[in-house]
Scaffold this active site. Structure first.
Site, PDB file in Angstrom:
ATOM      1  N   HIS A  12       0.880  -1.186   0.000  1.00  0.00           N
ATOM      2  CA  HIS A  12       0.000   0.000   0.000  1.00  0.00           C
ATOM      3  C   HIS A  12       0.907   1.223   0.000  1.00  0.00           C
ATOM      4  O   HIS A  12       1.472   1.589   1.026  1.00  0.00           O
ATOM      5  CB  HIS A  12      -0.901   0.024   1.234  1.00  0.00           C
ATOM      6  CG  HIS A  12      -1.843   1.195   1.254  1.00  0.00           C
ATOM      7  ND1 HIS A  12      -3.177   1.073   1.565  1.00  0.00           N
ATOM      8  CD2 HIS A  12      -1.659   2.519   1.001  1.00  0.00           C
ATOM      9  CE1 HIS A  12      -3.761   2.254   1.510  1.00  0.00           C
ATOM     10  NE2 HIS A  12      -2.850   3.170   1.176  1.00  0.00           N
ATOM     11  N   HIS A  14       1.545   5.315  -1.989  1.00  0.00           N
ATOM     12  CA  HIS A  14       1.094   6.357  -2.919  1.00  0.00           C
ATOM     13  C   HIS A  14       2.298   6.881  -3.681  1.00  0.00           C
ATOM     14  O   HIS A  14       3.182   7.510  -3.078  1.00  0.00           O
ATOM     15  CB  HIS A  14       0.408   7.485  -2.149  1.00  0.00           C
ATOM     16  CG  HIS A  14      -0.804   7.015  -1.421  1.00  0.00           C
ATOM     17  ND1 HIS A  14      -2.062   7.033  -1.987  1.00  0.00           N
ATOM     18  CD2 HIS A  14      -0.949   6.455  -0.198  1.00  0.00           C
ATOM     19  CE1 HIS A  14      -2.944   6.518  -1.126  1.00  0.00           C
ATOM     20  NE2 HIS A  14      -2.281   6.162  -0.029  1.00  0.00           N
ATOM     21  N   LYS A 106     -10.040  -0.981  -5.172  1.00  0.00           N
ATOM     22  CA  LYS A 106      -9.904  -0.197  -3.947  1.00  0.00           C
ATOM     23  C   LYS A 106     -11.206   0.496  -3.603  1.00  0.00           C
ATOM     24  O   LYS A 106     -11.760   1.250  -4.405  1.00  0.00           O
ATOM     25  CB  LYS A 106      -8.805   0.856  -4.158  1.00  0.00           C
ATOM     26  CG  LYS A 106      -8.686   1.864  -3.038  1.00  0.00           C
ATOM     27  CD  LYS A 106      -8.016   1.298  -1.808  1.00  0.00           C
ATOM     28  CE  LYS A 106      -8.049   2.274  -0.653  1.00  0.00           C
ATOM     29  NZ  LYS A 106      -6.853   2.285   0.134  1.00  0.00           N
ATOM     30  N   HIS A 144     -10.421   0.736   2.473  1.00  0.00           N
ATOM     31  CA  HIS A 144     -10.171   1.796   3.453  1.00  0.00           C
ATOM     32  C   HIS A 144     -11.407   1.788   4.351  1.00  0.00           C
ATOM     33  O   HIS A 144     -12.449   2.329   3.991  1.00  0.00           O
ATOM     34  CB  HIS A 144      -9.990   3.149   2.749  1.00  0.00           C
ATOM     35  CG  HIS A 144      -9.689   4.272   3.696  1.00  0.00           C
ATOM     36  ND1 HIS A 144      -8.590   5.075   3.572  1.00  0.00           N
ATOM     37  CD2 HIS A 144     -10.356   4.731   4.796  1.00  0.00           C
ATOM     38  CE1 HIS A 144      -8.581   5.972   4.549  1.00  0.00           C
ATOM     39  NE2 HIS A 144      -9.649   5.789   5.304  1.00  0.00           N
ATOM     40  N   HIS A 187      -4.426  -0.568   6.302  1.00  0.00           N
ATOM     41  CA  HIS A 187      -3.971   0.344   7.362  1.00  0.00           C
ATOM     42  C   HIS A 187      -4.910   0.362   8.553  1.00  0.00           C
ATOM     43  O   HIS A 187      -5.402   1.422   8.963  1.00  0.00           O
ATOM     44  CB  HIS A 187      -3.734   1.763   6.835  1.00  0.00           C
ATOM     45  CG  HIS A 187      -4.800   2.289   5.901  1.00  0.00           C
ATOM     46  ND1 HIS A 187      -6.130   2.280   6.210  1.00  0.00           N
ATOM     47  CD2 HIS A 187      -4.700   2.847   4.668  1.00  0.00           C
ATOM     48  CE1 HIS A 187      -6.802   2.808   5.201  1.00  0.00           C
ATOM     49  NE2 HIS A 187      -5.962   3.156   4.256  1.00  0.00           N
ATOM     50  N   ASP A 260       1.455   2.726   3.448  1.00  0.00           N
ATOM     51  CA  ASP A 260       0.608   3.904   3.237  1.00  0.00           C
ATOM     52  C   ASP A 260       1.459   5.172   3.220  1.00  0.00           C
ATOM     53  O   ASP A 260       1.004   6.234   3.643  1.00  0.00           O
ATOM     54  CB  ASP A 260      -0.507   4.001   4.284  1.00  0.00           C
ATOM     55  CG  ASP A 260      -1.626   4.919   3.822  1.00  0.00           C
ATOM     56  OD1 ASP A 260      -1.643   5.298   2.630  1.00  0.00           O
ATOM     57  OD2 ASP A 260      -2.477   5.275   4.653  1.00  0.00           O
TER      58      ASP A 260
HETATM   59  C1  NCD Z   1      -3.565   9.063   1.641  1.00  0.00           C
HETATM   60  C2  NCD Z   1      -3.065  10.049   0.584  1.00  0.00           C
HETATM   61  O1  NCD Z   1      -2.487  11.073   0.935  1.00  0.00           O
HETATM   62  O2  NCD Z   1      -3.245   9.764  -0.616  1.00  0.00           O
HETATM   63  N1  NCD Z   1      -3.554   9.690   2.923  1.00  0.00           N
HETATM   64  C3  NCD Z   1      -3.544   9.100   4.136  1.00  0.00           C
HETATM   65  O3  NCD Z   1      -3.721   9.784   5.137  1.00  0.00           O
HETATM   66  N2  NCD Z   1      -3.341   7.809   4.278  1.00  0.00           N
HETATM   67  C4  NCD Z   1      -4.904   8.531   1.285  1.00  0.00           C
HETATM   68  C5  NCD Z   1      -5.296   7.308   2.068  1.00  0.00           C
HETATM   69  O4  NCD Z   1      -4.721   6.236   1.881  1.00  0.00           O
HETATM   70  O5  NCD Z   1      -6.182   7.424   2.925  1.00  0.00           O
HETATM   71 ZN    ZN Z   2      -3.246   5.130   1.427  1.00  0.00          ZN
END
Ligand code: NCD
Ligand code: ZN
Length: 367
Positions: A12, A14, A106, A144, A187, A260
């Site tokens: 996971h 970004h 997702k 989520h 998460h 995450d």
């Molecule tokens: C994530 C993001 O910034 O894309 N932020 C977070 O707080 N985890 C989005 C997500 O996974 O909830």
């Molecule tokens: Zn995330």
């Protein structure tokens, strides 16, 4: 002390988009990642499987290509889950899975976190055949798990919070209606979610982030450490303890690493009217996980404890997603490492420890 480990999958993360993506991918590779599950909450979202599909979003094909071109060709596997929107159909799931382009989808709570504005309410997919098609085709549901649209005391209160409400009110119905659906509870932050995962069958697993193993709400609120602000929010001591118990259980097969890591540059992290959700841990996540394991009292110089750590970081997640274990290895060394801000094309990004006032961490990495 050092621990040699197979390279691992961050299940996971970004990686964002545009010129900054290159920096985030470099940071993943620098921490021994062999592959990633890259989140689809881009702008526009990754809401189609292939470019031949209708709709405005990016496709899994196109986003995977962007990742490869930005340095991700070094990864052995890249999984991009399909962002579930009101436009997602069971037919898209069926044909996507047949072509093997679609491995996961997702669910975001509508407006519940960064980039979640394209999502539709959970019941949409319970009723419209999307979850049914996923169960049928063996497509994994990444969840989520927070109830959307809650405010005040119900969003985050003494009796309950958005994650607890979701795991108490939504997940039992999902598991009952689609008993074979493979689900990753992403998460997770609460004892209630951890208990749900423990009590479910082998088709249900969970990711845990470094921040949720290391910190509680008090750490964030004291001095308002906004770099620790992520969603779901860090919770209370009994919740952190439940996560720590889950990952340090020697027979653990259900809980695995998904950082995450969610970079927001200095331009966007804190604004006049609020703060973007997301902690940045790329480059240092195995080190932070090792720190978290040690804070549970586990002695990582012990072979059995190292095995438990390896299950969490390297083995369980790959097995759940059907990925090959990596042949290459990396080494975690119990030696202080300094932490630097990351300069990217979008501006400076602050790694979580710096945001917590710590310029060094107890573990480092050798590739
Ligand atoms: C994530 C993001 O910034 O894309 N932020 C977070 O707080 N985890 C989005 C997500 O996974 O909830
Ligand atoms: Zn995330």
């Amino acid at each position: 002390m050092q621990i040699e480990l197979p390279k691992w999958y961050d299940l996971h993360v970004h990686l964002r988009q545009g010129d900054a993506m290159k920096s985030y991918i470099e940071a993943q590779i620098a921490m021994g990642c062999t592959g990633v599950l890259a989140m689809p909450n881009t702008s526009p979202p990754v809401s189609k499987v292939s470019d031949s599909g209708t709709g405005d979003g990016w496709s899994i094909e196109a986003y995977s290509t962007m990742i490869r071109e930005a340095g991700g060709e070094a990864f052995s596997d890249i999984i991009v889950p399909l962002y579930l929107t009101g436009e997602t159909t069971s037919e898209m799931i069926k044909t996507g899975a047949e072509k093997e382009a679609l491995k996961a989808c997702k669910y975001y709570p509508p407006h519940g976190t960064t980039g979640a504005q394209s999502a539709a309410p959970f019941d949409t997919y319970m009723e419209n055949g999307v979850f049914a098609a996923m169960e049928e085709a063996g497509v994994i549901l990444c969840i989520h798990g927070e109830e959307h649209g809650l405010s005040g005391e119900h969003y985050f209160g003494r009796e309950s919070n958005a994650e607890e409400a979701f795991y108490q009110n939504r997940m039992p119905g999902l598991a009952q209606k689609f008993p074979k659906l493979k689900i990753v509870c992403e998460h997770i932050t609460t004892k209630i979610a951890a208990d749900f995962v423990q009590q479910s069958g082998d088709n249900v697993a969970a990711t845990i982030t470094p921040q949720h193993l290391l910190y509680t709400t008090g750490d964030m609120v004291q001095g308002f450490k906004y770099h620790l602000y992520c969603l779901p929010l860090v919770k209370f001591e009994r919740d952190r303890q439940a996560l720590r118990d889950a990952v340090t259980e020697p027979g653990n097969t259900k809980f695995f690493a998904g950082t995450d890591s969610a970079p927001h540059s200095a331009k966007t992290k804190a604004t006049d009217c609020g703060c973007a959700a997301g902690c940045f841990t790329a480059g240092i996540a195995p080190q932070l996980y090792a720190q978290g394991f040690e804070e549970t009292g586990l002695d990582l110089s012990d072979g059995k404890a190292q095995e438990t750590f390896k299950r969490f970081l390297c083995t369980n997640g790959a097995a759940f997603y059907g990925l090959n274990a990596a042949d290459e290895t990396f080494t975690l060394v119990k030696e202080e490492q300094s932490v630097q801000p990351l300069e990217t094309a979008d501006g400076k990004v602050t790694p979580l420890p710096l945001g917590m006032g710590q310029s060094t961490i107890p573990w480092s990495i050798k590739l």
